[in-house]
Structures are given as structure tokens and as C-alpha cells.
Motif scaffolding. Structure first.
Motif, short mmCIF file in Angstrom:
data_model
loop_
_atom_site.label_atom_id
_atom_site.label_comp_id
_atom_site.label_asym_id
_atom_site.label_seq_id
_atom_site.Cartn_x
_atom_site.Cartn_y
_atom_site.Cartn_z
N SER A 143 0.81 -1.23 0.00
CA SER A 143 0.00 0.00 0.00
C SER A 143 0.84 1.27 0.00
CB SER A 143 -0.95 0.01 1.21
OG SER A 143 -0.27 0.34 2.41
N ILE A 144 2.09 1.18 0.43
CA ILE A 144 2.93 2.39 0.50
C ILE A 144 4.04 2.43 -0.53
CG2 ILE A 144 2.43 2.75 2.95
CD1 ILE A 144 5.32 1.68 3.51
N ASP A 145 4.25 1.35 -1.27
CA ASP A 145 5.33 1.29 -2.25
C ASP A 145 4.79 1.60 -3.65
OD1 ASP A 145 7.52 0.81 -3.86
OD2 ASP A 145 7.64 -1.34 -3.40
N PRO A 146 4.94 2.85 -4.10
CA PRO A 146 4.39 3.20 -5.41
C PRO A 146 5.12 2.52 -6.57
CG PRO A 146 5.70 5.01 -4.58
CD PRO A 146 5.62 3.98 -3.47
N TYR A 147 6.27 1.94 -6.31
CA TYR A 147 7.06 1.32 -7.37
C TYR A 147 6.82 -0.18 -7.48
CZ TYR A 147 9.11 5.88 -7.01
OH TYR A 147 9.28 7.25 -6.96
N GLU A 148 6.01 -0.73 -6.59
CA GLU A 148 5.58 -2.13 -6.66
C GLU A 148 6.74 -3.12 -6.74
OE1 GLU A 148 2.71 -2.24 -9.85
OE2 GLU A 148 1.23 -1.20 -8.63
N HIS A 149 7.72 -2.96 -5.87
CA HIS A 149 8.82 -3.91 -5.82
C HIS A 149 8.32 -5.29 -5.41
CE1 HIS A 149 10.90 0.00 -5.31
NE2 HIS A 149 11.84 -0.61 -6.03
N VAL A 150 9.06 -6.30 -5.81
CA VAL A 150 8.78 -7.66 -5.39
C VAL A 150 8.92 -7.74 -3.87
CG1 VAL A 150 9.64 -10.05 -5.52
CG2 VAL A 150 9.56 -8.62 -7.58
N ILE A 151 8.04 -8.49 -3.21
CA ILE A 151 8.09 -8.69 -1.76
C ILE A 151 8.21 -10.19 -1.51
CG2 ILE A 151 6.83 -8.46 0.41
CD1 ILE A 151 5.28 -6.13 -0.89
N HIS A 152 9.17 -10.60 -0.67
CA HIS A 152 9.36 -12.03 -0.42
C HIS A 152 10.10 -12.24 0.89
CE1 HIS A 152 13.64 -11.77 -1.76
NE2 HIS A 152 13.15 -10.75 -2.40
N SER A 153 10.20 -13.50 1.30
CA SER A 153 11.02 -13.95 2.43
C SER A 153 11.69 -15.24 1.99
CB SER A 153 10.16 -14.24 3.67
OG SER A 153 9.93 -13.08 4.41
N ASN A 154 12.66 -15.69 2.77
CA ASN A 154 13.18 -17.02 2.49
C ASN A 154 13.30 -17.81 3.79
OD1 ASN A 154 15.66 -16.41 3.66
ND2 ASN A 154 16.83 -16.70 1.82
N PHE A 155 13.51 -19.10 3.64
CA PHE A 155 13.48 -20.02 4.77
C PHE A 155 14.81 -20.75 4.88
CE2 PHE A 155 9.26 -19.45 3.07
CZ PHE A 155 8.56 -19.08 4.21
N GLY A 156 15.01 -21.40 6.01
CA GLY A 156 16.23 -22.16 6.25
C GLY A 156 16.15 -23.57 5.68
N ASN A 157 15.15 -23.84 4.86
CA ASN A 157 15.04 -25.13 4.18
C ASN A 157 14.69 -24.88 2.72
OD1 ASN A 157 12.38 -24.35 4.25
ND2 ASN A 157 11.64 -26.13 5.36
N LEU A 158 14.90 -25.84 1.89
CA LEU A 158 14.66 -25.65 0.46
C LEU A 158 13.18 -25.73 0.09
CD1 LEU A 158 17.64 -27.65 -1.06
CD2 LEU A 158 17.41 -25.18 -0.79
N ASP A 159 12.39 -26.36 0.94
CA ASP A 159 10.98 -26.57 0.61
C ASP A 159 10.09 -25.40 0.99
OD1 ASP A 159 11.59 -29.10 -0.40
OD2 ASP A 159 11.37 -30.01 1.58
N GLY A 160 10.56 -24.49 1.83
CA GLY A 160 9.73 -23.38 2.27
C GLY A 160 8.59 -23.86 3.15
N TYR A 161 7.59 -23.03 3.27
CA TYR A 161 6.40 -23.35 4.07
C TYR A 161 5.18 -22.94 3.29
CZ TYR A 161 9.19 -24.45 8.13
OH TYR A 161 10.08 -25.03 8.99
N GLN A 162 4.29 -23.89 3.04
CA GLN A 162 3.09 -23.62 2.26
C GLN A 162 2.27 -22.49 2.88
OE1 GLN A 162 2.35 -24.63 -0.73
NE2 GLN A 162 0.47 -23.45 -0.74
N GLU A 163 2.27 -22.39 4.22
CA GLU A 163 1.52 -21.35 4.89
C GLU A 163 1.92 -19.95 4.40
OE1 GLU A 163 1.92 -24.77 7.85
OE2 GLU A 163 3.18 -23.75 6.37
N VAL A 164 3.20 -19.78 4.10
CA VAL A 164 3.70 -18.48 3.62
C VAL A 164 3.82 -18.48 2.10
CG1 VAL A 164 5.58 -16.81 3.74
CG2 VAL A 164 4.93 -18.08 5.80
N ASP A 165 4.44 -19.51 1.55
CA ASP A 165 4.66 -19.55 0.10
C ASP A 165 3.36 -19.54 -0.68
OD1 ASP A 165 7.37 -19.63 0.46
OD2 ASP A 165 7.54 -21.79 0.20
#
Length: 169
Positions: A143-165
Motif C-alpha cells: 500500500s505504501i510502495d508506489p514502485y511495486e517492488h517484489v516482496i518475499h522472504s526465504n526459509f532455512g530449508n529448500l521446501d519453504g512453508y506452504q503457509e507463507v509460500d
């Protein structure tokens, strides 16, 4: 590029020997380094992924003791797991996001906002709480980024977490 450690820590840690004030107080010397690095990146056509937080701050015996949001340092959070559910921590983090977007969001070298590096390695990590936190913060950041940058996180495992991904937002 980590904006939470290594000379470009805007707010994440405190150093009692330097009498740093804790959350809500931004380190202008560290911010200047980001200004400088982004300027160089723009000149050299380099794109930056800005990592805003790292799991080390939510690990006891690692960096938890110097995390600015830790209640022992004047912050609102009483445990690493509390960070993702604490309303005062949410307000402080949203304030930091607003500062970061206002100061650096314009840069043509800024590729993305990474909320967390290896967030799942935090003590007492709860994927559902982390997912709800990511929804709140991503919606605010969008809502505050007028340039619409990509937003993401990463995890300590290769599979990630479905809850977030699997989040739609």
C-alpha cells in the motif's frame, strides 16, 4: 544486501556501549551507507535485494540479546515467537517500512524487499503466525510502495512453508 546488519543496520540491533536507543530510532550513519551503496549500484547497473531482517535476531544466544525489539533493550517483544504476534512490534516494523520506502523506494537499483532471511530458523518458529505476519506486512508494504517492488522472504530449508509460500498477497 542485508539492511539489518554489517554496517547497514537501520534499526535491528542495539549496542549498549554506544548507547543506542532501540526500536523506532534509526541509525543515520548506517542509512548513509545504504544511500552510498544504492548510488553506486545505480551507476553500475546493479540490482539490490534489500533484506530487512534475519533469523539471527530471533535466536537466543545468537543475536536475540541485542535485537532492538527485545524487551530487554526497550522493545515490546518478550520472546522470539512474540515478534510475529505482538501488535506494538507490528507498529514499529510498519514504521520502519514507511521510512525505508520513503528513503530508498525510488531507486532504480532496488529490485525487491525481502522481509526475512531464513525466518524458519527463528526460535519457536510457528508457520501460521509467520504467515499472518507476512500478510499484514506485505499488504501494508504494497500500500505504501508506489514502485511495486517484489516482496518475499526465504526459509532455512529448500521446501519453504506452504503457509507463507502459498499466500495470494
Amino acid at each position: 544486501m542485508w539492511w539489518c546488519s554489517g554496517g547497514t543496520d537501520v534499526e535491528s540491533s542495539v549496542n549498549p556501549q554506544q548507547k543506542e536507543r532501540g526500536p523506532g530510532w534509526y541509525k543515520l550513519d548506517q542509512a548513509w551507507r545504504i544511500d552510498y551503496i544504492l548510488g553506486l549500484a545505480e551507476q553500475l547497473n546493479i540490482y539490490i535485494m534489500a533484506c530487512l531482517e534475519t533469523q539471527q535476531y530471533l535466536r537466543r544466544g545468537v543475536w536475540w540479546e541485542r535485537f532492538s525489539y527485545n524487551a530487554a533493550n526497550g522493545g515490546p517483544v518478550t520472546s522470539p515467537a512474540d515478534f510475529f504476534v505482538n501488535e506494538k512490534a507490528d507498529v514499529l516494523f510498519r514504521n520502519r517500512l514507511r521510512y525505508i520506502v520513503a528513503r530508498w523506494g525510488y531507486s532504480t537499483s532496488l529490485f525487491s524487499w525481502q522481509f526475512w532471511n531464513e525466518v524458519s530458523a527463528a526460535n519457536d518458529f510457528n508457520a501460521e503466525n509467520a504467515a499472518r505476519w507476512h500478510v499484514r506486512m506485505a499488504r501494508y508494504l504494497r500500500s505504501i510502495d508506489p514502485y511495486e517492488h517484489v516482496i518475499h522472504s526465504n526459509f532455512g530449508n529448500l521446501d519453504g512453508y506452504q503457509e507463507v509460500d502459498g499466500l495470494a498477497d
